[in-house]
Design an enzyme around this catalytic site. Structure first.
Site, PDB file in Angstrom:
ATOM      1  N   PRO A   1       9.856   6.181  -4.118  1.00 31.60           N
ATOM      2  CG  PRO A   1       9.068   4.118  -4.960  1.00 31.60           C
ATOM      3  CD  PRO A   1       8.369   5.413  -4.573  1.00 31.60           C
TER       4      PRO A   1
ATOM      5  CB  CYS B   1       7.702  -4.147  -4.573  1.00 29.43           C
ATOM      6  SG  CYS B   1       6.031  -3.301  -4.519  1.00 29.43           S
TER       7      CYS B   1
END
Length: 500
Positions: free
Chosen positions: A117, A251
């Protein structure tokens, strides 16, 4: 036509990378544990030495977060992960039990495809390189296009480190011209044995749909419950430490605060004292409108930005030095951004009557988004903590610690990892903090302990030979009736016609 040609070039590049990785891994399979550990150490030390430069590069290229915090991420991924995995046995004989006669042999899965990511690009590359190498595997990275330079630079550091100790540099590779088609070609390549997918929901679903075994991780959306027995000052400190670390791009970080009505005033006062700002209703709506994009996903232009930057973007004035924006909320769902994942220093704020109602609210938030990932609780009541542990649909319940740092194993004894599984409830293949052992197949050599005669019971003791209470003649009648019903098609389970 030019775009089409670029796609073809990237697909061919991917095929070449996999071929090189397969060849390198074939040679690496002959390495014993000591040689594997030397390769891992070389890459870890090289990455640690470049932690600052890589952090700055990632920050400049993506615009996300704070480079100072990215340094800590890089050091954690290199130093802490290496310290944890250093003593693991992963190749060759990894366990031998003479009493049971079972020997376990570690077998590398082969070539791993790793999707990276943009939020944690360099640290995730370091982490996945180390666990792949420790497992005896080769790894090919598919970078997020917006973090391509930082990802490629990190891979080059690993390749150079391998080269310097005489190990195959192609054990670590990266697609230099990433495209959607190249990623699909990598995931579906017959010589790729496993996919490690870290990123958005669509990308993880694509990995699971590729036909190649995959370990994917879902989105986080962890609430943080402040229970009435908590040390409120420390609870707010820990939540803010987590939510402002790299501007909330991990996250596992908290996405909302849930607290009890009896301590609402105390919590709100402490939040404000530590730099939190409760948005008035009109301003809260302005911020809410820009948190998500048209498709309902996070507004990428705000990810990893500061609270003051987000306020300015929404046309809202906030006190100088504001660290976190909070929107008071009573609703949960995809239409309500404060109840969703926000990788930025913005929190929803919920107040419930008691811990039981707070428990229900946390489940509602997680069920809407983020099931299986991580949530936190701040409490000194062990019975409440236990109830949350028993009931919450998460793989990690963090107790009295900053969730972002605790979830990855920095402030807890969890496996140090930048790939956090969400389990079946989150649509993932594993609920683990992913580590080297997730990339190792275990071959078991089992020695015989008994002969057939020793496990065969006497005929009269054989289970199922005769229904309890039935004579041989009665059993024959029962079987005949069942066979007749089967032939006629009228058989219904549980209705044999014998004994009702």
């Amino acid at each position: 036509m030019e775009l089409k040609d670029m796609d073809l070039v990237s697909i061919q590049e991917t095929r070449n990378l996999v071929a090189l990785a397969k060849k390198a891994q074939a040679a690496y399979r002959d390495y014993d544990q000591a040689a594997v550990d030397r390769a891992v150490a070389a890459v870890a030390l090289a990455a640690e030495a470049e932690a600052v430069a890589l952090a700055k590069l990632a920050n400049v290229e993506t615009g996300f977060g704070k480079w100072e915090d990215k340094v800590l991420k890089n050091l954690f991924a290199s130093r802490n992960v290496h310290e944890y995995i250093r003593g693991l046995k992963t190749v060759g004989v990894i366990n031998e039990d003479k009493d049971s006669g079972v020997t376990e042999i570690g077998v590398p899965v082969g070539v791993v495809a790793a999707l990276i990511p943009s939020t944690n690009p360099t640290s995730t590359v370091i982490f996945k390189s180390l666990i792949a190498l420790k497992a005896g595997c080769a790894v090919v990275f598919s970078p997020h296009p917006s973090a391509k330079k930082a990802i490629c630079a990190t891979v080059e550091i690993a390749r150079k480190a391998l080269d310097e100790i005489g190990a195959p540099r192609d054990l670590v590779g990266v697609i230099g011209s990433p495209t959607k088609e190249a990623t699909e070609a990598l995931m579906g390549h017959p010589d790729v044995s496993l996919i490690l997918a870290t990123g958005g929901t669509a990308m993880v679903k694509a990995a699971y749909s590729s036909g190649t075994p995959a370990i994917g991780v879902g989105p986080g959306n962890g609430p943080s419950f402040i229970e009435r027995s908590a040390d409120v000052k420390m609870a707010v400190k820990r939540i803010f430490d987590s939510k402002t670390f790299d501007n909330g791009t991990i996250c596992a970080s908290e996405q909302s605060i849930v607290t009890e009505a009896c301590i609402k005033a105390e919590v709100m006062a402490e939040v404000q004292r530590q730099g939190g700002y409760f948005l008035p209703p009109g301003d809260s709506e302005k911020v809410e409108r820009i948190l998500m994009g048209p498709s309902g996903t996070m507004n990428a232009s705000l990810v990893g930005k500061s609270a003051e930057h987000i306020a300015t973007a929404a046309g809202v004035s906030v006190p100088k030095g504001t660290r976190v924006l909070l929107g008071e909320e009573t609703r949960v769902g995809h239409k309500y951004p404060y109840s969703k994942e926000k990788l930025m220093p913005v929190l929803g704020f919920y107040v419930e009557e008691n811990w039981e109602k707070a428990c229900e609210r946390c489940i509602e938030i997680l069920t809407s988004e983020g099931a299986g990932h991580t949530m936190s609780i701040h409490s000194r009541d062990e019975s409440v903590i236990r109830e949350f542990g028993l009931k919450k649909p998460v793989s990690r319940l963090i107790v009295n610690s900053p969730a972002a740092l605790a979830g990855v194993g920095a402030t807890t004894a969890l496996v140090p990892s930048f790939t956090l599984g969400c389990g079946a409830v989150g649509g993932n293949a594993s609920s683990d903090n992913i580590g080297p052992m997730n990339l190792v197949d275990i071959r078991r050599v089992a020695r015989g302990l008994r002969e057939l005669e020793e496990i065969r019971p006497e005929a009269s003791e054989t289970p199922g030979r005769r229904a309890p209470g039935l004579s041989g003649e009665e059993m024959d009648v029962l079987v005949s009736k069942i066979m007749e019903k089967l032939k006629s098609g009228s058989f219904v389970a549980g209705q044999t016609g014998y004994g009702g």
